[in-house]
Design a protein around this motif. Sequence first.
Motif, short mmCIF file in Angstrom:
data_model
loop_
_atom_site.label_atom_id
_atom_site.label_comp_id
_atom_site.label_asym_id
_atom_site.label_seq_id
_atom_site.Cartn_x
_atom_site.Cartn_y
_atom_site.Cartn_z
N GLU A 29 0.83 -1.20 0.00
CA GLU A 29 0.00 0.00 0.00
C GLU A 29 0.87 1.25 0.00
O GLU A 29 0.51 2.25 -0.61
CB GLU A 29 -0.90 -0.04 1.24
CG GLU A 29 -1.84 1.13 1.34
CD GLU A 29 -2.50 1.20 2.69
OE1 GLU A 29 -2.51 0.18 3.41
OE2 GLU A 29 -3.00 2.28 3.03
N ARG A 152 -5.15 3.18 -2.84
CA ARG A 152 -4.34 2.52 -1.80
C ARG A 152 -5.22 1.66 -0.90
O ARG A 152 -4.83 0.55 -0.51
CB ARG A 152 -3.61 3.58 -0.98
CG ARG A 152 -2.35 4.04 -1.65
CD ARG A 152 -1.80 5.28 -1.07
NE ARG A 152 -1.71 5.28 0.37
CZ ARG A 152 -0.66 5.73 1.06
NH1 ARG A 152 0.40 6.16 0.41
NH2 ARG A 152 -0.65 5.75 2.35
N ARG A 156 -4.79 -2.37 -0.34
CA ARG A 156 -4.70 -3.05 0.95
C ARG A 156 -5.79 -4.13 1.07
O ARG A 156 -5.51 -5.25 1.48
CB ARG A 156 -4.88 -2.04 2.08
CG ARG A 156 -5.01 -2.70 3.44
CD ARG A 156 -5.51 -1.71 4.44
NE ARG A 156 -4.43 -0.88 4.94
CZ ARG A 156 -3.68 -1.22 5.99
NH1 ARG A 156 -3.91 -2.34 6.64
NH2 ARG A 156 -2.73 -0.43 6.40
#
Lengths: 194, 176
Positions: A29, A152, A156
């Motif tokens: 991430e 991001r 994740r």
Amino acid sequence: MAEPIRPGNALDEQIHLTAVDEFLAWGKEHSLFYLLFATACCGIELMQAGGPRYDVDRLGMIPRATPRQADLMIVAGTITHKMASRVRTLWEQMSEPRWVVSMGSCANSGGPFSKWSYSVLNGVDKYIPVDVYIPGCPPRPEALIDGVMALRERVRRYRTSGERDATPYLVAGGDCAFGGHPGKDDGSGGEPKR
Amino acid sequence: MNDAAITARIQAVFPDVQPATTPNAQPRLCVPAATLPALARFLLDQPDLAFTSLMDLTGYDLAKYPSTPPSDAIRVVYLLHSLCHLHKLALWVDAPRASPVVPSVAGIWPAAIYFEREVFDLLGVRFDGHPSLHRILCPDDWIGHPLRKDYVYPAEYLGVAHLREGQHFESGPVRG
Ligand code: SF4
């Protein structure tokens, strides 16, 4: 005199326990390397986002000169029919999982060229799947960073649960003066998906 | 040399070259296509003219152009500059739209190689004597010459539709 504040040296303050997957997801991430790829004026704004004022390096985003080292492709600018097959080739050269941000009205839907040009592709999503759309002509670097932050979160989630969102994320608040938002096609009425 | 002197110097040798009447101060010389190679060589070789630099070579379709009298030609424009005398010159060569053929000046100013490919690509002008005249901007399998006024827009390219759903072209008819 008060005691100076020191880092604790108890063992549980120095050791962080987590799962390997979580740790790798955290690393992924925070290191979204993006392909240095800009075809038109939106590229100037992409460079600005990498410059000292916005500095996407602090988010772990380092530009890569080859698709083989990149996780993320930011399609910044007008894509012509002739360029589209090259875009597809670049995308195919990236290793999985690969992510695509469509930056600006041109990459979203053809932008100012959508109704008047013989040569411009009306949306890069006709050639490659897009994860995040950023409207604007060009979008401000803030909008790009907003899109990247949303991406991001997806990275994740994908890394920890293996789920990949099928619906693209649409950054809100762009001054999309030309053409339609691509989000209209998926029944959302162009509303941002937060 | 000033513009009038250049025009007089050229007309003394090439009487079929005529200055065009334009609202611009700088003269444009209308050149018959057959005269062009000799004239180009002359402009480069004469020491008092010495047009060493072909700044631009472009063209436009005169159909629907508000010119008097109405013309059915494609006009190729040559913009020349002399790097030692710092004077400039513009040439017009008109070619019939039906089969526009103009002699190439690539052998005289090598810069013309790319320019002529562009004019061929976008307007369909054939340049006689060009070393390799093929498309430069559009893909090789593109149909038509997009800057022609009668260009028919493609509906799709390589199976990808040209317009998004609900859109229509505002600039012209669509093929297919
Ligand atoms: S969206 Fe606007 S700024 Fe971006 S590439 Fe297209 S025309 Fe340029």
